[in-house]
Structures are given as structure tokens and as C-alpha cells.
Design a protein around this motif. Sequence first.
Motif, PDB file in Angstrom:
ATOM      1  N   SER A   1       3.693   5.511  14.498  1.00 48.84           N
ATOM      2  CA  SER A   1       2.964   5.920  15.705  1.00 48.84           C
ATOM      3  C   SER A   1       2.264   4.720  16.316  1.00 48.84           C
ATOM      4  N   GLY A   2       1.656   4.942  17.490  1.00 49.07           N
ATOM      5  CA  GLY A   2       0.975   3.863  18.194  1.00 49.07           C
ATOM      6  C   GLY A   2      -0.510   3.773  17.925  1.00 49.07           C
ATOM      7  N   SER A   3      -1.007   4.402  16.874  1.00 48.66           N
ATOM      8  CA  SER A   3      -2.457   4.435  16.641  1.00 48.66           C
ATOM      9  C   SER A   3      -3.042   3.076  16.287  1.00 48.66           C
ATOM     10  N   MET A   4      -2.200   2.120  15.860  1.00 48.46           N
ATOM     11  CA  MET A   4      -2.702   0.784  15.515  1.00 48.46           C
ATOM     12  C   MET A   4      -2.334  -0.260  16.558  1.00 48.46           C
ATOM     13  N   MET A   5      -1.841   0.191  17.724  1.00 48.61           N
ATOM     14  CA  MET A   5      -1.564  -0.770  18.799  1.00 48.61           C
ATOM     15  C   MET A   5      -2.879  -1.371  19.302  1.00 48.61           C
ATOM     16  N   PRO A   6      -2.884  -2.641  19.698  1.00 47.67           N
ATOM     17  CA  PRO A   6      -1.738  -3.549  19.812  1.00 47.67           C
ATOM     18  C   PRO A   6      -1.429  -4.342  18.550  1.00 47.67           C
ATOM     19  N   THR A   7      -2.203  -4.146  17.481  1.00 47.81           N
ATOM     20  CA  THR A   7      -1.965  -4.904  16.255  1.00 47.81           C
ATOM     21  C   THR A   7      -0.597  -4.585  15.667  1.00 47.81           C
ATOM     22  N   LEU A   8      -0.270  -3.303  15.577  1.00 45.66           N
ATOM     23  CA  LEU A   8       1.013  -2.853  15.034  1.00 45.66           C
ATOM     24  C   LEU A   8       1.625  -1.860  15.996  1.00 45.66           C
ATOM     25  N   ASP A   9       2.916  -2.007  16.235  1.00 44.25           N
ATOM     26  CA  ASP A   9       3.604  -1.174  17.210  1.00 44.25           C
ATOM     27  C   ASP A   9       4.561  -0.230  16.500  1.00 44.25           C
ATOM     28  N   VAL A  10       4.964   0.820  17.207  1.00 45.47           N
ATOM     29  CA  VAL A  10       5.945   1.762  16.669  1.00 45.47           C
ATOM     30  C   VAL A  10       7.229   1.008  16.345  1.00 45.47           C
ATOM     31  N   GLY A  11       7.736   1.181  15.134  1.00 46.62           N
ATOM     32  CA  GLY A  11       8.962   0.502  14.729  1.00 46.62           C
ATOM     33  C   GLY A  11       8.736  -0.794  13.983  1.00 46.62           C
ATOM     34  N   ASP A  12       7.479  -1.251  13.869  1.00 46.29           N
ATOM     35  CA  ASP A  12       7.202  -2.426  13.042  1.00 46.29           C
ATOM     36  C   ASP A  12       7.404  -2.068  11.569  1.00 46.29           C
ATOM     37  N   PHE A  13       8.046  -2.958  10.844  1.00 44.73           N
ATOM     38  CA  PHE A  13       8.186  -2.805   9.399  1.00 44.73           C
ATOM     39  C   PHE A  13       7.245  -3.802   8.739  1.00 44.73           C
ATOM     40  N   ILE A  14       6.385  -3.308   7.876  1.00 43.50           N
ATOM     41  CA  ILE A  14       5.337  -4.145   7.294  1.00 43.50           C
ATOM     42  C   ILE A  14       5.454  -4.167   5.778  1.00 43.50           C
ATOM     43  N   LEU A  15       4.810  -5.173   5.186  1.00 44.08           N
ATOM     44  CA  LEU A  15       4.672  -5.239   3.738  1.00 44.08           C
ATOM     45  C   LEU A  15       3.219  -4.968   3.368  1.00 44.08           C
ATOM     46  N   VAL A  16       3.038  -4.222   2.289  1.00 42.34           N
ATOM     47  CA  VAL A  16       1.702  -3.847   1.825  1.00 42.34           C
ATOM     48  C   VAL A  16       1.486  -4.423   0.435  1.00 42.34           C
ATOM     49  N   ASN A  17       0.418  -5.184   0.292  1.00 39.02           N
ATOM     50  CA  ASN A  17       0.061  -5.772  -0.992  1.00 39.02           C
ATOM     51  C   ASN A  17      -0.501  -4.688  -1.907  1.00 39.02           C
ATOM     52  N   LYS A  18       0.214  -4.361  -2.974  1.00 35.44           N
ATOM     53  CA  LYS A  18      -0.204  -3.298  -3.881  1.00 35.44           C
ATOM     54  C   LYS A  18      -1.222  -3.774  -4.912  1.00 35.44           C
ATOM     55  N   PHE A  19      -1.470  -5.091  -4.957  1.00 33.45           N
ATOM     56  CA  PHE A  19      -2.359  -5.643  -5.973  1.00 33.45           C
ATOM     57  C   PHE A  19      -3.759  -5.914  -5.429  1.00 33.45           C
ATOM     58  N   SER A  20      -3.936  -5.810  -4.091  1.00 33.23           N
ATOM     59  CA  SER A  20      -5.203  -6.217  -3.470  1.00 33.23           C
ATOM     60  C   SER A  20      -6.402  -5.440  -3.992  1.00 33.23           C
ATOM     61  N   TYR A  21      -6.222  -4.131  -4.222  1.00 33.69           N
ATOM     62  CA  TYR A  21      -7.353  -3.287  -4.600  1.00 33.69           C
ATOM     63  C   TYR A  21      -7.173  -2.693  -5.999  1.00 33.69           C
TER      64      TYR A  21
ATOM     65  N   ARG B   1      -8.029   2.663  19.922  1.00 35.87           N
ATOM     66  CA  ARG B   1      -9.247   3.378  19.576  1.00 35.87           C
ATOM     67  C   ARG B   1      -9.355   4.763  20.197  1.00 35.87           C
ATOM     68  N   MET B   2      -8.784   4.995  21.380  1.00 37.54           N
ATOM     69  CA  MET B   2      -8.876   6.302  22.018  1.00 37.54           C
ATOM     70  C   MET B   2      -7.648   7.175  21.742  1.00 37.54           C
ATOM     71  N   ASN B   3      -6.708   6.690  20.965  1.00 41.04           N
ATOM     72  CA  ASN B   3      -5.500   7.467  20.656  1.00 41.04           C
ATOM     73  C   ASN B   3      -5.168   7.327  19.183  1.00 41.04           C
ATOM     74  N   SER B   4      -6.144   7.647  18.350  1.00 42.75           N
ATOM     75  CA  SER B   4      -5.985   7.526  16.902  1.00 42.75           C
ATOM     76  C   SER B   4      -6.693   8.684  16.213  1.00 42.75           C
ATOM     77  N   THR B   5      -5.956   9.441  15.421  1.00 42.55           N
ATOM     78  CA  THR B   5      -6.544  10.512  14.614  1.00 42.55           C
ATOM     79  C   THR B   5      -7.042   9.882  13.316  1.00 42.55           C
ATOM     80  N   ASP B   6      -8.329   9.622  13.244  1.00 47.76           N
ATOM     81  CA  ASP B   6      -8.863   8.853  12.126  1.00 47.76           C
ATOM     82  C   ASP B   6     -10.154   9.478  11.596  1.00 47.76           C
TER      83      ASP B   6
END
Length: 299
Positions: free
Chosen positions: A76-96, A253-258
Motif C-alpha cells: 500500500s501507499g501508507s509509507m509514501m514517499p519513503t516506500l512505494d507500492v511494489g517496492d521489495f525490501i529487506l528486513v533485518n531480523k537481528f536488529s531487535y 501521514r493523512m492516508n495511513s491506518t496506524d
Amino acid sequence: MAFDFSAILLGLTVLFGLIWLFDRLFLAKGRRARSENLGEEQPEPWPVDWARSLFPVILVVLLLRSFVAEPFRIPSGSMMPTLDVGDFILVNKFSYGLRMPAFNNKLLENGEPRRGDVVVFRFPGYLCKDDQGNTVRSGDITCQNPHAPVPGENWIKRVIGLPGDRIETRGSELYINGERVGMDEIGPYKGNMNEPEDRLLMTYGSKLYTEHLGSISHTIALTPAYNMPNDIPNALVPSEVPQGCYIVMGDNRMNSTDSRWWGCMPEKNLVGKAFFVWLAWRGPSNGWFDAGRMFRVIH
């Protein structure tokens, strides 16, 4: 039903491991004896052959996804403009800290989220009141069914409030511990009118700002003409962040269910820290890929 790839990987690893172990303990010796008596090698049963071949591969994939890095696709676009629909990301599983695959139980401590981190977490559910007036978590955003099962979905947002912080939002303004969070205007949002999320932001006159969350500065989109989310505090979300919980919001910020809608995100729901965009898929109608967004570190 939610698709939980980690649970599937764990189940296959256990299944293939048990088949392989059962064969080694109880069947392999008899098969070798028959081979010696008949003078020709006896083939392994096909389930054993598959288990022996696939078990090491699936085990390595499970360990990498569970304890190193896991890929996710932005839906979804809730993290735009940082992340856009269709972005594939990597998540660090060791950070926390290290967590048990599928069950998400923490096995080893290794730091906590910082204000400004972009985190992936298991959606905790919407805050609702049941028939007895108790606050419960529900999968129904309308709360008409306060006991609706919460889907096992992974969501992504930015950490705004840490345990013990006092968080207030007044429309587009954000206050942390009584101090207004600073932001600098960049200008109108400019995107691709062929993309629905871009078109929405441009149609409603969205503007971009650089928001300063402590040492982390990042870009957010404000679109007050489109929507004005709930303020914090509200009837279900208190100002002070409870221990073991975090307030998270989308950069759109105005289009995010958070957290303004469903409260704090429990620490036990954390999956990891988003840190890298490795692919930006846009489809055939938009040139397939957005090369300018690929191979970026997420801030």
C-alpha cells in the motif's frame, strides 16, 4: 486465511527432518541388508529421497529468513514517499533480538527500536469495546464485531513514540513529550498520474516535508484536503505510550491506518527493521521497474 510463509517453512523443515531421521534410524539398515542379499542397490522410497534432498535447502532458507534478513513487498501507499507500492525490501531480523520462527517468541535480546526506525510487525488488531465495555483487539475496523479474528498480516510503519513517551497529534502537527516535532517544507508532491497512489496525492494537493525525529530526518507527505486522522489522545489511545509498546505512523501521514486508529504496537509483535530496497516493481504499464528507487538504504 493469511499466508504465513515462515510457518510453512518451519512445518516443511520439521516434516522432512523427521522423515529423514526415521529412515536413518529404522529403514536404512534393512535396505542395505536387502541390497547385499540381492547384489544390487535398493532405491530409497520417494518420500525419503525428497526429504534428504530438500531438508538442508529448506533449513538454510528458514534460518536465513528467521535470523538474518527476510524479504517483504510493500502492498500500500501508507509509507509514501519513503516506500512505494511494489517496492521489495529487506528486513533485518537481528536488529531487535532473535525470535522463534513462526511463533515470534524472543530467544535473544539485541536492542530495541529507536525513534524514527521503519519497522515491520504483525498487525495487532483494531481497538474496540466489547459488550461488557472491555477494550479488545479485533480484526473488524468498524468494531461491529469486536471479537472478529485479527488476520496474521505483516505491516510496516515508522516508530514515533517509545515506551513512556507522551505523544500528541493535532491535525498535521506532532508533539513528543510536549515538544513540537520540527519539519521543513520541500514542496508539492510530484509523481506519475498513471499510479493510483500518486494520482491521489497530487489530486488532493499533497505537500512533502522533511520531518526531524531526533537524529533521523525523513520525508513525509501531508494531505489535509484528503483526510484528517484521529488525534492522539483519543477515547481508545492514551497520550502516554505503555511499557512494551510503540506508537507507529505511516509517512503518508493523512492516508495511513496506524496507531492513531488502533493504538500502540506491542513489542512482541515486532518482526524486524526495514533497511534496504532491492527491487522497485512498477508493472508493464509503467516501465516495469523504477531504477531510481532500487538499491536504496531506508531512512
